[in-house]
Motif scaffolding. Structure first.
Motif, short mmCIF file in Angstrom:
data_model
loop_
_atom_site.label_atom_id
_atom_site.label_comp_id
_atom_site.label_asym_id
_atom_site.label_seq_id
_atom_site.Cartn_x
_atom_site.Cartn_y
_atom_site.Cartn_z
N TYR A 24 5.15 33.94 51.57
CA TYR A 24 4.32 35.00 50.62
C TYR A 24 5.38 35.24 49.47
CZ TYR A 24 1.33 38.61 49.18
OH TYR A 24 0.62 39.40 48.33
N ASP A 107 3.60 27.86 58.87
CA ASP A 107 3.56 29.19 58.03
C ASP A 107 2.09 29.30 57.55
OD1 ASP A 107 4.97 31.15 56.16
OD2 ASP A 107 3.62 29.92 54.82
N THR A 109 -0.04 31.65 54.56
CA THR A 109 0.25 32.58 53.49
C THR A 109 -1.04 32.64 52.81
OG1 THR A 109 2.59 31.79 53.10
CG2 THR A 109 1.41 32.89 51.23
N ASN A 123 1.16 37.22 55.56
CA ASN A 123 2.27 35.84 55.82
C ASN A 123 2.36 36.01 57.20
OD1 ASN A 123 5.36 35.10 54.76
ND2 ASN A 123 3.89 33.81 55.34
#
Length: 225
Positions: A24, A107, A109, A123
């Motif tokens: 993020y 991940d 975001t 995030n």
């Protein structure tokens, strides 16, 4: 240093050393709401060396494919191995995957405009290198009280993973930031509280003794030009 080539209206190639697509928060403080950075940012890669293709699938969706040196090998490649990066974006939500020769990271975001004044950023990440790695989640609620002033909280829970210890240490970090803009100048007062669990004592108290927690206050001035 990097160069890019707009192959078409929907395809862009980038070659060289470029900022990471994970996470993020970014390196430049002008693009982050909080001045201090999260543990997820500190543990993740900052930049990559290689080539990537950004593809606009539609007005709302996009795809990125990258072939790069292994993480942190930005100046040269000592092993001759490479990593693969993938990103799928849809309406401001990004799902990222990084595959290194000996590790991987997943991940997410994104964020949502809950109203004209209220934004919630998110995030979450998980990284593993044969039992070593980290995981965490951070929420970024931000409220604009006027065109010039906003206030935001970053609440982060972060865990370091290791096969060498029985209890993986984790930290809860709360950061409250105000952001006041005057033309190109941004003033950011910030209060931050960090508290580690387990037996981890990475900080020092006022007497210099090891401590599990830390409280801090700062005022940052950021000028962009």
């Amino acid at each position: 240093l990097y160069a890019y080539w707009n192959v078409s209206e929907k395809v862009t190639l980038t070659m060289g050393n470029f900022n990471t697509f994970l996470g993020y928060e970014v390196i430049t403080p002008t693009a982050n709401f909080n001045y201090s950075t999260s543990y997820l940012f500190s543990y993740g890669p900052f930049s990559h060396t290689g080539i990537k293709a950004d593809i606009a699938i539609s007005e709302k969706s996009s795809l990125m494919i990258a072939l790069m040196n292994p993480t942190d090998a930005t100046g040269f490649n000592p092993t001759g191995k490479y990593s693969l990066g993938l990103q799928y974006g849809y309406s401001g939500q990004y799902f990222n995957y990084l595959l290194n020769p000996d590790s991987y990271e997943i991940d997410y975001t994104g964020g949502f405009d809950l109203s004209d004044e209220f934004f919630l950023g998110i995030n979450a990440a998980y990284a593993d290198n044969d039992g070593e790695g980290f995981s965490g989640v951070a929420l970024y609620p931000q409220y604009a009280t006027s065109d010039d002033f906003s206030i935001g909280l970053r609440g982060e829970y972060f865990t370091r993973m290791s096969d060498l210890v029985d209890d993986d240490p984790s930290v809860l970090a709360l950061t409250l930031t105000g952001s006041y803009s005057v033309d190109n100048l941004i003033i950011k007062p910030e209060i931050r509280l960090d508290s580690w669990g387990s037996d981890v004592e990475p900080y020092f108290d006022a007497d210099g003794a090891d401590s599990k927690s830390l409280s801090s206050f700062l005022v940052a001035a950021i000028y962009s030009f």
